[in-house]
Design a protein around this motif. Sequence first.
Motif, PDB file in Angstrom:
ATOM      1  N   ILE A   1      53.014  15.863 -28.953  1.00 39.18           N
ATOM      2  CA  ILE A   1      52.985  14.784 -29.685  1.00 39.18           C
ATOM      3  C   ILE A   1      51.902  14.019 -29.703  1.00 39.18           C
ATOM      4  O   ILE A   1      51.884  13.077 -30.338  1.00 39.18           O
ATOM      5  CB  ILE A   1      54.219  14.539 -28.502  1.00 39.18           C
ATOM      6  N   LEU A   2      50.894  14.134 -28.614  1.00 37.18           N
ATOM      7  CA  LEU A   2      50.008  13.236 -28.845  1.00 37.18           C
ATOM      8  C   LEU A   2      48.960  14.170 -30.431  1.00 37.18           C
ATOM      9  O   LEU A   2      48.446  12.824 -31.120  1.00 37.18           O
ATOM     10  CB  LEU A   2      48.973  13.828 -27.823  1.00 37.18           C
ATOM     11  N   PRO A   3      48.681  15.190 -30.386  1.00 33.90           N
ATOM     12  CA  PRO A   3      47.787  15.026 -32.311  1.00 33.90           C
ATOM     13  C   PRO A   3      48.744  14.798 -33.385  1.00 33.90           C
ATOM     14  O   PRO A   3      48.452  14.337 -34.070  1.00 33.90           O
ATOM     15  CB  PRO A   3      47.797  16.619 -32.238  1.00 33.90           C
ATOM     16  N   GLY A   4      50.451  14.539 -33.143  1.00 36.84           N
ATOM     17  CA  GLY A   4      51.527  14.108 -33.931  1.00 36.84           C
ATOM     18  C   GLY A   4      50.979  12.254 -33.968  1.00 36.84           C
ATOM     19  O   GLY A   4      50.790  12.014 -34.618  1.00 36.84           O
ATOM     20  N   PHE A   5      51.156  12.200 -33.068  1.00 42.38           N
ATOM     21  CA  PHE A   5      50.995  10.804 -32.845  1.00 42.38           C
ATOM     22  C   PHE A   5      49.529   9.908 -33.388  1.00 42.38           C
ATOM     23  O   PHE A   5      49.360   8.852 -34.225  1.00 42.38           O
ATOM     24  CB  PHE A   5      50.773   9.952 -31.388  1.00 42.38           C
ATOM     25  N   ALA A   6      48.351  10.728 -32.749  1.00 46.52           N
ATOM     26  CA  ALA A   6      46.957  10.675 -33.458  1.00 46.52           C
ATOM     27  C   ALA A   6      47.602  10.288 -35.126  1.00 46.52           C
ATOM     28  O   ALA A   6      46.755   9.470 -35.511  1.00 46.52           O
ATOM     29  CB  ALA A   6      46.172  11.443 -32.977  1.00 46.52           C
ATOM     30  N   ALA A   7      47.821  11.802 -35.593  1.00 43.93           N
ATOM     31  CA  ALA A   7      48.019  12.422 -37.014  1.00 43.93           C
ATOM     32  C   ALA A   7      48.251  10.948 -37.934  1.00 43.93           C
ATOM     33  O   ALA A   7      47.940  10.105 -38.456  1.00 43.93           O
ATOM     34  CB  ALA A   7      48.475  13.267 -37.298  1.00 43.93           C
ATOM     35  N   LEU A   8      49.516  10.090 -37.065  1.00 52.78           N
ATOM     36  CA  LEU A   8      50.591   9.402 -37.653  1.00 52.78           C
ATOM     37  C   LEU A   8      49.549   7.894 -37.570  1.00 52.78           C
ATOM     38  O   LEU A   8      49.488   6.890 -39.140  1.00 52.78           O
ATOM     39  CB  LEU A   8      51.722   8.657 -37.172  1.00 52.78           C
ATOM     40  N   GLY A   9      48.675   8.019 -36.209  1.00 50.71           N
ATOM     41  CA  GLY A   9      47.539   6.478 -36.642  1.00 50.71           C
ATOM     42  C   GLY A   9      46.782   6.534 -37.569  1.00 50.71           C
ATOM     43  O   GLY A   9      46.116   6.166 -38.758  1.00 50.71           O
TER      44      GLY A   9
END
Length: 477
Positions: free
Chosen positions: A132-140
Amino acid sequence: MLTYTLIVSLSASYSQSRYDEQVDVAYSIRDDRPVLRLVRPFMRFAQVESSSSIVLLLATCIALYLANSRFAPLYQDILRLPLKAGVGGTAFIWPVELWINDVLMAVFFLMVGLEVKREILIGELASFRRAILPGFAALGGMVVPAGIYLALNHSTSTAQGWGVPVATDIAFSLAVLGAFGKRIPLALRVFVASLAIADDIGGVFVIAVAYTRELHLAWIAAGAGIFMICLLLNRLGVADLPAYLILGALLWGCLQQSGVHPTLAGVLLASTIPSRSFLPADHFVEGGQVRLREFKRARDVAGHSRGARESLQGLAHYLRLVESPLDRLQAKLQPWVSYGILPLFALANAGISFHIFQPTLLKQPAFTGVALGLLLGKPIGIMLFSSLAVRLHIADLSHSMTWKQLHAVSWIAGIGFTVSIFIAGLAFGDGPEYMQSRMAILFASICAAMIGAILLRFAPSAVSPQCEAHSIDSALA
């Protein structure tokens, strides 16, 4: 070119040389074949973590030199040289550059798809809390750069290039981290790799949605039928890779005629490659031991007998079944992609002539949008979305990495290069905006790598849980 192809071919054929050498030591066997003595220096280089990035960087430098030297006309003529290939009455006559960008890059996206599938099923993206953290980071890191680009290019003919600054180049990003050795915690490397993989997923989605030409439904239906056949083979337990690859070539042909960019055939095919083993490990060990005993008995009785050959064939069959087709295909493609396809892509697309660089270029919306999107949009988006995910208790930051380290790698994620150049070609074709975008990608990637490396050099190597709340505020200040 022939020598380079030969080296890549030999390296790919002997990509298991490290394992072979370990076996040789264990059984006191020395393999003195001349071809191995030729290949082993290349394989030792390939075993270095950043070797593929070094080759990619070297190819980029060669392309830049050729485009800015007296060889520039010859360089352009080679890229435009028509090549013909086909089966039966169907033939494609394309320039060299198009063969690289549409055909070979489909193999690259097949490799990307295999890596994404592996990570989602059994890797770092398999766990929701880890993904979830790298996923959110990638989205941003995609939303903010695209927003910056559109803010600078709205209501202009260059607005369609919004997808250019959303990509992160995983090879160069991990190479920058690799230069720091053991000073970089494993959690940070995993975060960057996971972010880049999630970014690849977003990049594929952008290509599919934003850069699709006029659609031809009949060809799309044919491609969908081939895709369903691949899924059926997966469900039936077909482990032979040639069946999937032949269907993948047909799928590429259908997408090429449909208006959807044909490189997406690689991603679709990767999703159908079985990731499971078709033979339990204990059965492989038991069956392998039986086959080895049969081989020894046959050799003791009759030397190179038919029984010995059958035993070896049975053992090879067990090996194919115990290793998943996904792992087998990924291992075969890795050297070809890393040391063949990506360097060729750089040779064909990184040849930017600096003669076009004028102060007015800095005012061109395509240049500023791409440069600021990568250089500022990436770190802002990654840090903003990561901090929101942690503050809202959706995700957790590993105790072995700090917010200042994450801030540093958010700049490193601004290295776009391979996929960014690819999307720029889809967005602008051969127009002047394509050259402006490539110049911006090169400029932003160099600056992002330098800034990220400096920040990472002075970032603390560890953080205590007590200091974690304070460190996020200081990093974002």
